[in-house]
Design an enzyme around this catalytic site. Structure first.
Site, short mmCIF file in Angstrom:
data_model
loop_
_atom_site.label_atom_id
_atom_site.label_comp_id
_atom_site.label_asym_id
_atom_site.label_seq_id
_atom_site.Cartn_x
_atom_site.Cartn_y
_atom_site.Cartn_z
CD GLU A 34 49.54 59.79 46.42
OE1 GLU A 34 49.16 60.64 45.43
OE2 GLU A 34 50.36 58.97 46.57
CB CYS A 189 60.53 58.63 33.02
SG CYS A 189 59.97 59.45 31.57
CB CYS A 196 66.27 56.49 28.09
SG CYS A 196 65.40 58.22 28.03
CB CYS A 199 64.03 53.43 31.32
SG CYS A 199 62.09 53.32 30.99
CB CYS A 205 60.06 54.32 25.30
SG CYS A 205 59.82 56.03 25.51
FE1 SF4 Z 1 61.03 57.78 29.88
FE2 SF4 Z 1 60.88 56.52 27.84
FE3 SF4 Z 1 63.33 57.15 28.69
FE4 SF4 Z 1 61.75 55.27 29.93
S1 SF4 Z 1 62.65 55.29 27.83
S2 SF4 Z 1 63.03 57.03 30.88
S3 SF4 Z 1 59.68 55.97 29.41
S4 SF4 Z 1 61.77 58.46 28.18
#
Ligand code: SF4
Length: 349
Positions: A34, A189, A196, A199, A205
């Site tokens: 970390e 992200c 996206c 995602c 989102c």
């Molecule tokens: Fe990021 Fe939203 Fe795209 Fe997902 S949908 S990668 S959370 S910007």
């Protein structure tokens, strides 16, 4: 629809990063990773982490190490206060906790170099405790997913981020969830051009729905980065170079560096007073080294000495072979100067 955390956990199991050397390891390993990962990418960290663990396999070994040893292994990773704090924290753990890595968040956060998010990451990843983390990657994911506006460096905005981070925490599987958040920020992200379509939380989102993925997170307000200049004196005798120990605190604290001056006049004055004889001298190209708060324009002056001065060893100064110096605790710009400019010349006198 499943909750944010459920979708992230499922995604991590299938698509997250597995097999990183500090995963499923002890709290000591998690803590070390970390700290190394602060401001630094995984690919850069892995070889440093492996060398570090090979030299200091546990917290007692780190506590017993000299600052010199720790900084030599940290050399090139930047933000050297992290390395000094690690050793200092290990010594506190050895003294106060009998070498046993503390489990309590309250004890962890008292250690040097460990803030709220790092303490929470150790608790969540190593001890599976229900704690919210908020590093740079997580802030980016939350800013976009929740549509949080404002620079996270402002207290009020940061508080909003913490509230959201706490509110989204799952009841179970906190370690996987925490890893999922980090992995999402690093691989999906991403800072620019988030992926996206891949995602797991794209359906709700806020940034994606409102076409603000490029605007969020709100960047730090722009300030002109001040520039400073410095002259580094590369004094050589054959392949030996003169190194100076930097003061313990401040930039490159405790590292071996080249004698540094504000300008060439100051460097020449110092050299004239030193009683050393130059065989040849050369001004090398000026280059810029960027710190968080300023840029340093560095001009190296390379001087080959006719003979090694008699008064060589002084407190905080040593002659070291350039090859050996590359393996010592030296700042990155000094490493660059040595790599580019040091070609051994025959020794005279
Ligand atoms: Fe990021 Fe939203 Fe795209 Fe997902 S949908 S990668 S959370 S910007």
């Amino acid at each position: 629809m499943q909750s944010f955390s459920q979708r992230l956990i499922a995604w991590q199991r299938l698509h997250g990063r597995h097999g990183l050397p500090w995963q499923n390891a002890s709290a000591y390993h998690v803590w070390l990773s970390e700290i190394m990962l602060q401001q630094t990418r995984v690919a850069t960290v892995i070889p440093y982490y492996q060398r570090f663990i090979a030299s200091f396999p546990d917290v007692s070994a780190l506590a017993a190490a000299s600052e010199e040893q720790v900084l030599a292994l940290w050399s090139g990773l930047g933000y050297y206060a992290r390395g000094r704090n690690l050793r200092c924290a290990a010594q506190i753990i050895a003294e106060r906790h009998a070498g046993e890595f503390p489990r309590a968040f309250e004890h962890l956060i008292e250690l040097p170099g460990i803030g709220r998010s790092t303490a929470a990451a150790v608790c969540a990843l190593a001890f599976h405790e229900r704690r919210a983390i908020l590093d740079g990657n997580v802030k980016r994911v939350l800013a976009r997913y929740c549509g949080i506006k404002g620079w996270a460096g402002e207290k009020k905005v940061e508080e909003k981020f913490w509230q959201q981070a706490e509110a989204l925490l799952p009841q179970h599987d906190v370690a996987i969830y925490t890893q999922a958040l980090m992995d999402m920020g690093a691989t999906v992200c991403t800072r620019s051009k988030p992926k996206c379509v891949l995602c797991p939380v794209q359906a709700d989102c806020v940034a994606l729905q409102t076409e603000r993925t490029a605007e969020l997170p709100t960047p730090r307000p722009k300030k002109a980065v001040p520039e400073r200049s410095a002259v580094f004196l590369l004094l050589m005798h054959g392949s030996d170079i003169l190194l100076e120990k930097r003061p313990g605190s401040g930039i490159w604290g405790g590292l071996w560096s080249l004698p540094q001056f504000d300008d060439e006049e100051a460097a020449q004055h110092w050299f004239a007073q030193s009683g050393m004889d130059a065989r040849s001298g050369e001004r090398l190209n000026t280059f810029t080294h960027t710190f968080t708060h300023f840029k340093l324009l560095i001009t190296p002056l390379k001087v080959q000495l006719a003979r090694k001065p008699l008064r060589v060893e002084q407190a905080g100064r040593i002659w070291m072979d350039a090859g050996e110096a590359l393996g010592a605790a030296i700042p990155t710009p000094v490493r660059m100067i040595l790599i580019k400019s040091v070609r051994p010349e025959p020794v005279e006198g």
